[in-house]
Design an enzyme around this catalytic site. Sequence first.
Site, mmCIF file in Angstrom:
data_model
loop_
_atom_site.group_PDB
_atom_site.id
_atom_site.type_symbol
_atom_site.label_atom_id
_atom_site.label_comp_id
_atom_site.label_asym_id
_atom_site.label_seq_id
_atom_site.Cartn_x
_atom_site.Cartn_y
_atom_site.Cartn_z
ATOM 1 N N SER A 162 6.987 -8.762 -2.093
ATOM 2 C CA SER A 162 6.931 -7.489 -2.799
ATOM 3 C C SER A 162 7.697 -7.558 -4.113
ATOM 4 C CB SER A 162 7.440 -6.359 -1.893
ATOM 5 O OG SER A 162 7.156 -5.099 -2.457
ATOM 6 N N ASP A 324 4.595 -2.821 -8.784
ATOM 7 C CA ASP A 324 5.450 -3.954 -8.480
ATOM 8 C C ASP A 324 4.527 -5.158 -8.247
ATOM 9 O OD1 ASP A 324 4.408 -3.205 -6.015
ATOM 10 O OD2 ASP A 324 6.263 -3.572 -4.921
ATOM 11 N N ASP A 326 3.256 -6.947 -5.855
ATOM 12 C CA ASP A 326 2.148 -6.946 -4.892
ATOM 13 C C ASP A 326 1.392 -5.624 -4.906
ATOM 14 O OD1 ASP A 326 4.218 -5.524 -3.623
ATOM 15 O OD2 ASP A 326 3.455 -6.033 -1.638
ATOM 16 N N ASP A 328 1.949 -2.546 -4.127
ATOM 17 C CA ASP A 328 1.989 -1.492 -3.115
ATOM 18 C C ASP A 328 2.857 -0.326 -3.568
ATOM 19 O OD1 ASP A 328 4.453 -2.769 -2.797
ATOM 20 O OD2 ASP A 328 4.361 -2.797 -0.601
#
Length: 587
Positions: A162, A324, A326, A328
Amino acid sequence: MATEQLEALLERARNWAAHDIDPVTQAEAERLAAQAEAGDEDAAAELAEAFGERLAFGTAGLRGRLGAGPSRMNRVVVSQTSAGFAAFLLERAARGETSNPPSIVIGYDARVNSDVFARDTAEIMAGAGIDVTLLPSQGPTPLLAFAVRHLGTSAGVMVTASHNPPRDNGYKVYLGDADEGSQIVAPADSEIAARIDVAASGPVSELPRSTAYTVATSEIADTYVTRTAASLLAGFPITQDGRTLNAEVPLRIVYTAMHGVGAELSDRVLLASGLSLPTPVPEQVAPDGNFPTVDFPNPEEPGALDLAFRTGREQNAELIIAHDPDADRLAVALPHFDEESGYRRLTGNELGLLLGWRAAERAMQDAEQRGVPLTGTLACTIVSSPALSAVAKDYGLDYAETLSGFKWVSRVPNLVFGFEEALGYLTQPHVVRDKDGISAGADAVAMARWAKGRGTDIWGLLEEATERFGHFASGQITLRLASMAAATELAAQIRLAPPTAFGVRTVSSAQDLLEPGLAAIPSNVLRYDLTDGSRVMIRPSGTEPKLKIYLDTFSEKGKASKRRAAAERALGELEADVTAFLEALQG
């Protein structure tokens, strides 16, 4: 370091190197062992960090620094974890809790070694007899979460860390079937961890592998885009006085992928929804696991949006959206004359209120169009602003507060919308059962265009929210301590001598979420509701040596400006009073 301890570490490192399947980490283990044996204290300390303990598997899966050793992210740890997870899935299948053979879909982002770890996971799973689908290329976490439900698989794995620092990576686990594509919760984490320990008891080279797995086509991403766009358009455009407010309104947008994998899918959803494409931040649009322009690729971190603000000034942008790495999480920033950069980022609570309001309005319009009663739930984590409760009450929807973590938010029954203050939003729970920065970003663009069509902007929508729901002000106090144990001990000290007031504000009710029955699982969180409607939440950080305190105040007296001033003033006073309480507690 004691001689006996060093000898044990040297033996562990050399045994690791003898069986490592990755020549890079194999050489690293051998180098550290040789340097530590030669008396290098720094190498000995690093050896202790890498080989002292095993990287713990929990409800967030794995997350840690890349490198050799059982406490790092590497091919050995990923392979052993995958073997343990495969054993867990096979046991579920034997009990009739999932398909037999069980199935899994695997995704990965652009971090260092994410693609390598994803292929290791696929090979180990296939070798164990699991039906494996590997996504065809690097992509965002929400796409993997969607794929679990779309394909109807027993489970999913996303290789990502992440928004962690560049040298980290991770292994995030989802379950299908009754879990509907949500992240794992207890006791599944401990059950999987126990099977990982078994898999890690022998040489990694002896774990069966197979390349007999399927590489998915673009159909998964295509369907995600189609379904997300259709949901965004449902119930809109909104009309007022016979005017279409969501008509083609030009909007200047800047976007940053933060060197992550969100750009392509985000653009596709925006195009499919008939929304404006943004101008990308050129230095940050291409995926790059080294994150060359940011030390900490998290849009919440100071400085992370500096290049986006620069591009915003160059483009005279009316809206900045940021994912961010990734994708999400979502951050949104708007022009603001009081800021030197020219822009101010909305807090997670502010954006959560607006997106929740928009979701409630969309749900109401959908119910009216179908001629059915409006039902559903708005949900947020317990440390997020309670502003969403006012929206739910206004629309006649249910409201729920969950423990921290989207694994709890996504499981709320009849969910219409969910969020957490750490920039996580779930605007379409019927599509994805996890926070989704792609769909939330498109929703934010649609909201900004709709607001502009009404002659206002998102700041104006916040003013309208204050007029309609009252003003909620939120803040945080972070108390840094010597260790995580010290943070836990301080929380225990508060628990033994709970406050009856913070300054002039009296505690009207207190909850200790360690008590059984007050939360989905007992949690080290203390909640104090105050007589004036304010709230104080106290909890130790689960990952850092910190005590975190969340403050919320509220005002519904007078017009918007008066409400805002009163709530912000109360927040400042409460912060001072809570700080004084903590200082007195520490002596």
